[in-house]
Design an enzyme around this catalytic site. Structure first.
Site, mmCIF file in Angstrom:
data_model
loop_
_atom_site.group_PDB
_atom_site.id
_atom_site.type_symbol
_atom_site.label_atom_id
_atom_site.label_comp_id
_atom_site.label_asym_id
_atom_site.label_seq_id
_atom_site.Cartn_x
_atom_site.Cartn_y
_atom_site.Cartn_z
ATOM 1 N N ASP A 209 0.866 -1.178 0.000
ATOM 2 C CA ASP A 209 0.000 0.000 0.000
ATOM 3 C C ASP A 209 0.901 1.225 0.000
ATOM 4 O OD1 ASP A 209 -1.854 -1.960 0.314
ATOM 5 O OD2 ASP A 209 -2.802 -1.114 2.095
ATOM 6 N N HIS A 289 5.112 -7.095 0.068
ATOM 7 C CA HIS A 289 4.904 -8.445 -0.446
ATOM 8 C C HIS A 289 5.613 -8.626 -1.778
ATOM 9 C CE1 HIS A 289 1.529 -9.194 2.477
ATOM 10 N NE2 HIS A 289 1.544 -7.867 2.465
ATOM 11 N N SER A 396 8.108 3.961 4.896
ATOM 12 C CA SER A 396 9.407 4.078 4.243
ATOM 13 C C SER A 396 9.216 3.968 2.738
ATOM 14 C CB SER A 396 10.368 3.000 4.771
ATOM 15 O OG SER A 396 11.697 3.319 4.408
#
Length: 431
Positions: A209, A289, A396
């Site tokens: 996201d 992911h 980050s």
């Protein structure tokens, strides 16, 4: 800028200078410091002539206690403020002016983008910023985020954070904020099963996201990529010295004698190097992911500074991804080479990997050496699309670099807000 310097000097005069008390004969008389022509002021002896010690003064020996108390309370008590407060205020004012200049920059309607005239810090200024102990301060924040929060304070603190950074707790496995014992448990919250659907109809999906900072392709002769639109950094410095992935990338595109890519029957002339950078905001889901099926062969950890990777900062500090601490996972996929880089940032307590062989791994450790650390996976770590790779213990950035056929096209553009599992890019005519 000159008025800011003058204001800073004025602040120093106000807060850092304490004037000497004037010698008042009457007040000295109250303190019984005049017994003769010699009086003692702050440990030093002074001679007062008979002219000043008049008969009228000597007759005023008895003052009321209320007058003495009023004089004591009305005296101005000066206190000291560190010079760093004024310096920090000056820096904040200057940064605010720079951000306003960027926001008010003229817009090029023909190219549908602002005209580039933003401020970029010079190399010597960036070196000066490295003096700031960002690693230590980030470790302090990491320690604070792991501190137990009393139950009565959890709702007001975490709800305020959610409101400030627009967090969606309805997607989390634990939606009740009172069940999060620490801020770190809240930062690394898991999502409910089925909240994100992994698209298997495209070649690559979004790994997190995040917000797309930059994307595109670059030549093997000039391996530079954008950290944000208009600001570039060299890939060789990003990987560090003698990185096998960079050597393979150079050999993948030789100057002569075409080389066939592994896993494909196409020549190197049919391939390009693509990249994409992602920004994970503090309110985003902090796990990342696998964007496709690939095999991780090596992990490189490069300690460094921990500057902020906020898009505003990325516009003013060139090559910040080469300065910050980072973890590079390199390997291969069906179209050649593939690399996923996790970039550390200010106030990020640590970067964790979800591999079984990396349970003890963590970044921003006080025991990390200055040099890079490599680890080879002899059998490789096979990742499927959507598999959990790791997490940030606050927001980050991620960087993807990979080879692919020239027919690969991104399905997103700079500035788009994406969720992990959504389509990122596709190769034409690939099922």
């Amino acid at each position: 800028m000159l008025k800011h310097i003058l204001m800073f000097l004025f602040m120093c005069n106000i807060f850092l200078w304490r004037p000497k008390m004037a010698v008042d004969i009457l007040s000295l008389k109250q303190k019984k410091m005049i017994d003769s022509r010699k009086i003692c002021i702050y440990g030093k002896k002074y001679v007062i002539s008979q002219f000043f010690v008049s008969k009228k003064v000597l007759q005023t020996r008895d003052f009321s206690k209320s007058h003495q108390e009023h004089e004591r309370r009305s005296r101005i008590e000066w206190f000291y403020i560190p010079a760093g407060v004024g310096f920090g205020l000056l820096c904040f004012i200057q940064l605010r002016h720079m951000w306003r200049r960027q926001r008010n920059a003229p817009f090029d309607e023909a190219n549908d983008e602002p005209i580039k005239n933003g401020f970029i810090f010079k190399s010597w200024q960036v070196e000066a910023f490295k003096i700031i102990p960002t690693r230590f301060l980030s470790r302090v924040w990491g320690h604070c985020s792991n501190t137990h929060i009393p139950v009565p304070l959890r709702a007001p603190l975490i709800n305020s954070y959610c409101h400030l950074f627009n967090c969606n707790l309805n997607e989390a496995v634990i939606s009740d904020v009172k069940e999060y014992e620490t801020f770190n448990a809240f930062f690394t919250r898991q999502l409910k099963p089925g909240v994100r659907e992994i698209d298997h109809s495209v070649t690559m999906v979004s790994p997190a996201d995040s917000t797309i900072l930059s994307l595109g392709s670059f030549s093997h002769k000039d391996m530079t990529l954008e950290q944000i639109k208009g600001v570039t950094f060299p890939l060789s410095t990003f990987f560090g010295p003698r990185h096998p992935f960079f050597k393979k990338l150079c050999s993948f595109f030789p100057e002569s004698d075409p080389l066939y890519s592994p896993g494909s029957c196409h020549q190197e002339n049919d391939f390009k190097i693509f990249y994409c950078t992602f920004y994970l905001a503090p309110g985003d889901y902090h796990w990342f992911h696998s964007p496709t099926e690939w095999t991780v062969d090596q992990r490189r950890h490069i300690p460094g500074n921990l500057f902020s990777v906020n898009p505003r900062v990325l516009k003013t500090v060139e090559g910040i991804f080469n300065i910050n601490e980072r973890v590079l996972l390199s390997g291969r996929w069906k179209h050649g080479l593939f690399m996923c880089g996790a970039i550390g940032a200010y106030n990020v307590g640590s970067i964790k990997l979800n591999f079984p062989v990396e349970k003890q791994f963590g970044t921003n450790s006080p025991f990390n050496s200055d040099g890079f650390q490599d680890r080879l996976y002899p059998t490789g770590v096979l990742l499927k699309r959507g598999d959990t790779v790791g997490r940030f213990e606050l927001g980050s950035s991620l960087v993807l670099v990979f080879t692919a056929p020239k027919t690969f096209k991104f399905n997103v553009k700079c500035g788009d807000k994406v969720k992990y599992g959504q389509p990122l890019g596709n190769i034409k005519d690939e099922s």
